[in-house]
Design an enzyme around this catalytic site. Structure first.
Site, mmCIF file in Angstrom:
data_model
loop_
_atom_site.group_PDB
_atom_site.id
_atom_site.type_symbol
_atom_site.label_atom_id
_atom_site.label_comp_id
_atom_site.label_asym_id
_atom_site.label_seq_id
_atom_site.Cartn_x
_atom_site.Cartn_y
_atom_site.Cartn_z
ATOM 1 N N ASP A 1 0.825 -1.201 0.000
ATOM 2 C CA ASP A 1 0.000 0.000 0.000
ATOM 3 C C ASP A 1 0.871 1.268 0.000
ATOM 4 O O ASP A 1 1.674 1.450 -0.887
ATOM 5 C CB ASP A 1 -0.957 -0.082 1.206
ATOM 6 N N HIS B 1 -7.183 -6.709 0.391
ATOM 7 C CA HIS B 1 -6.187 -5.634 0.412
ATOM 8 C C HIS B 1 -5.051 -5.912 1.395
ATOM 9 O O HIS B 1 -3.890 -5.771 1.050
ATOM 10 C CB HIS B 1 -6.870 -4.324 0.771
#
Length: 300
Positions: free
Chosen positions: A106, A274
């Protein structure tokens, strides 16, 4: 081997600030970088296996966790990915590592991208989790992506609007962002959530996360555009993985976008959304073993 949460957090001088990190293991050095809105604790489930094969340095980005939280600047330069990348190369040098592997998720993966470009000799190979290049994600924004990644557009609003709202209840904000993806909060251990919530309450956290995103929407894009215009490319072997249930793979052709800006690219989806290191640690470790070549030295 010491349990992840029992390891001391060290604060190490780098690039004029103090960077917090846990360090353990043996073998070639590997830098691990986290994303938003977490800390380096995201690696706790893969840490035992990683540290059997690598000397792991799991660091908090500036503005996050127990790393320093510089004041905001009008041009957001203090939180640019270029500045964050400089933090990390100096951190690794301070620990005696002139070159190293990178595993990043991320926001940390965006720092790693800039690190590989600005400090090419320092990065030997790199695995990035659940991102496409920042410039392509902003320029390719659709309604579906904007809805899934609303925080990309809310956190960049002028101060002090988002900071004030986050500071009213930082844990609510953190739980809303993390719990708003497929699977909700069930993926996260009690120890990890306690760490993320503690960090979210620290003074300066709201400013740090907002400035991170403001830099990405302004100065970082300037750096990326200038780099592409000059022919800048990632030269190191690169593996990119994304969550098959997440927004990145649904909205972007991840491999195509990375192949446009890097030379040697591999990768694919993992069975998560994620937070891959916490959602599907074994699937991630299988790819880590393959890409970094455990048992026979770095893959070539």
């Amino acid at each position: 081997m010491t349990d992840f949460f029992d390891l001391p957090v060290r604060r190490i001088a780098a690039n004029g600030i103090q960077i917090a990190a846990r360090i353990d293991g043996s073998g070639p050095p590997m830098l691990l970088l986290h994303g938003h809105p977490q800390t380096h604790a995201i690696w706790h489930r893969v840490w035992p296996e990683l540290t059997r094969h690598r000397t792991c340095v799991a660091a908090d980005l500036r503005g996050y966790g127990d790393s320093d939280k510089p004041a905001a600047t009008a041009d957001h330069a203090a939180h640019s990915k270029r500045e964050m990348a400089a933090d990390m190369v100096e951190l690794m040098r301070a620990l005696g590592h002139s070159s190293f592997e990178v595993l990043a998720h991320d926001r940390g993966a965006r720092v790693a991208h800039r690190l590989a470009l600005d400090h090419a000799a320092a990065v030997t190979r790199m695995m990035l989790l659940d991102i496409a290049p920042t410039l392509d994600m902003y320029e390719g924004t659709t309604r579906a992506f904007a809805q899934a990644y609303f925080h990309w557009f809310w956190l960049i609003q002028p101060a002090p609007l988002p900071e004030t709202m986050i500071e009213r209840d930082p844990v609510f904000y953190l739980r809303s962002v993390m719990g708003g993806r497929p699977g909700g909060l069930a993926h996260f251990s009690g120890a990890a959530m306690a760490e993320y919530e503690r960090a979210a309450r620290l003074p300066g956290w709201a400013t740090g996360i907002c400035e991170d995103y403001r830099a990405s929407a302004t100065l970082d894009l300037e750096h990326d555009r200038a780099g592409r215009a000059s022919g800048e490319r990632v030269r190191q072997p690169l593996c990119v993985l994304w969550g098959e249930k997440g927004a990145v793979g649904r909205n972007f052709d991840v491999l195509a976008l990375w192949r446009a800006v890097a030379g040697e690219v591999s990768g694919g989806p993992l069975p998560g959304a994620h937070y891959l290191a916490e959602e599907c640690p074994e699937a991630l470790l299988a790819q880590v073993r393959k890409f970094f070549g455990w048992g026979g030295g770095p893959a070539r």
